[in-house]
Design an enzyme around this catalytic site. Sequence first.
Site, PDB file in Angstrom:
ATOM      1  N   LYS A  84       2.438 -52.146  13.061  1.00  0.00           N
ATOM      2  CA  LYS A  84       1.120 -51.772  13.574  1.00  0.00           C
ATOM      3  C   LYS A  84       0.039 -52.630  12.915  1.00  0.00           C
ATOM      4  O   LYS A  84      -0.839 -53.184  13.587  1.00  0.00           O
ATOM      5  CB  LYS A  84       0.848 -50.277  13.326  1.00  0.00           C
ATOM      6  CG  LYS A  84       1.679 -49.367  14.229  1.00  0.00           C
ATOM      7  CD  LYS A  84       1.607 -47.882  13.867  1.00  0.00           C
ATOM      8  CE  LYS A  84       2.554 -47.094  14.773  1.00  0.00           C
ATOM      9  NZ  LYS A  84       2.581 -45.647  14.548  1.00  0.00           N
ATOM     10  N   GLN A 102       0.642 -41.781   9.959  1.00  0.00           N
ATOM     11  CA  GLN A 102       2.007 -41.903  10.464  1.00  0.00           C
ATOM     12  C   GLN A 102       2.757 -40.582  10.281  1.00  0.00           C
ATOM     13  O   GLN A 102       2.730 -39.978   9.215  1.00  0.00           O
ATOM     14  CB  GLN A 102       2.720 -43.055   9.725  1.00  0.00           C
ATOM     15  CG  GLN A 102       4.107 -43.382  10.234  1.00  0.00           C
ATOM     16  CD  GLN A 102       4.113 -43.951  11.655  1.00  0.00           C
ATOM     17  OE1 GLN A 102       3.133 -44.529  12.112  1.00  0.00           O
ATOM     18  NE2 GLN A 102       5.213 -43.782  12.351  1.00  0.00           N
ATOM     19  N   ASP A 126      -4.481 -42.317  18.110  1.00  0.00           N
ATOM     20  CA  ASP A 126      -3.181 -41.765  18.516  1.00  0.00           C
ATOM     21  C   ASP A 126      -3.345 -40.767  19.669  1.00  0.00           C
ATOM     22  O   ASP A 126      -2.375 -40.438  20.346  1.00  0.00           O
ATOM     23  CB  ASP A 126      -2.563 -40.982  17.343  1.00  0.00           C
ATOM     24  CG  ASP A 126      -1.432 -41.728  16.649  1.00  0.00           C
ATOM     25  OD1 ASP A 126      -0.746 -42.519  17.317  1.00  0.00           O
ATOM     26  OD2 ASP A 126      -1.234 -41.480  15.445  1.00  0.00           O
TER      27      ASP A 126
HETATM   28  N1  GUN Z   1       5.641 -41.304  14.458  1.00  0.00           N
HETATM   29  C1  GUN Z   1       6.404 -41.680  15.522  1.00  0.00           C
HETATM   30  N2  GUN Z   1       5.632 -42.089  16.547  1.00  0.00           N
HETATM   31  C2  GUN Z   1       4.346 -41.975  16.126  1.00  0.00           C
HETATM   32  C3  GUN Z   1       3.096 -42.263  16.740  1.00  0.00           C
HETATM   33  O1  GUN Z   1       2.993 -42.694  17.899  1.00  0.00           O
HETATM   34  N3  GUN Z   1       2.000 -42.036  15.962  1.00  0.00           N
HETATM   35  C4  GUN Z   1       2.080 -41.544  14.695  1.00  0.00           C
HETATM   36  N4  GUN Z   1       0.949 -41.350  14.035  1.00  0.00           N
HETATM   37  N5  GUN Z   1       3.228 -41.260  14.105  1.00  0.00           N
HETATM   38  C5  GUN Z   1       4.356 -41.499  14.819  1.00  0.00           C
END
Ligand code: GUN
Length: 285
Positions: free
Chosen positions: A53, A97, A120
């Site tokens: 990311k 996350q 998100d």
């Molecule tokens: N863990 C797995 N997929 C995601 C996501 O799209 N966003 C976040 N913040 N955590 C995740």
Amino acid sequence: MTAQIIDGKAIAATMRQTFKARVDLLAQRGERPGLVVILVGADPASQVYVRNKVNGCLAIGMHSEKLEYPADVAPQVVLKKIAELNSDASVHGILVQLPLPPQFNEQEILEAIAPEKDVDGFHAENVGALLQGKPRFIPCTPYGVIKMLEASGVDLVGMDAVVIGRSNIVGKPMAALLINAGATVTVCHSKTKNLAEHVARADLVVAAVGRAKFVTPEMLKPGAVVIDVGINRLPDGTLCGDVDFAACAAVAGQITPVPGGVGPMTITMLLANTIEAAERKAGLR
Ligand code: GUN
């Protein structure tokens, strides 16, 4: 029949090319899109996702940084940091996350993020806006799936769609997006009776169950569009989706591979959401 492969890597690369010009325009207005990613603990898969990311942002001229905390950090410490980031004008997107360690109430953390920085799309306000058909931030993985379907010429209006999985991250927002797009949607999950009967009727199957090769060719309607959101590691170390790709490709009309399918699109849509946040702040949308 041999399915057409939906190449997420190529679709993502084309989209990311168009982002650079938007980042440059924002920079001219003194607004460099910035994403902060918070990682708690040392889960190896989460570490890889977070690195990708941050690097995805840097590659197109955005600012991004990772804030790491040990697995036993007190939730108050993270909440205080989120409050600081909420009022930091150089930060346009904040992402925590998931999953978080057991001492955390995940919902409390997600609700602490300012809705206008919630790239998100997990804040209750943004979930509500999506359900009302007026989304502000669309959760990145289902958003990526919709963009892949668009790029592949799939007309969702009137389609029978089956989503396998009911998570807040994928299954539920995926169902909402498909409804908004005019599909007839069934959400299946681990407690669903006669799952095979539902899948057999589907023109579109989105698999997000987290079980390797869960979807097999006998389950599919010939010509169905099959989207594989799963990433599972097999005992031999190789990655594998929730769909038995090789076998299902002989029955499906279109299908996504793993890797190289939904994965690259998820990060692409995170970049899109962060750029959108900065554009809103700059009055460009
Ligand atoms: N863990 C797995 N997929 C995601 C996501 O799209 N966003 C976040 N913040 N955590 C995740």
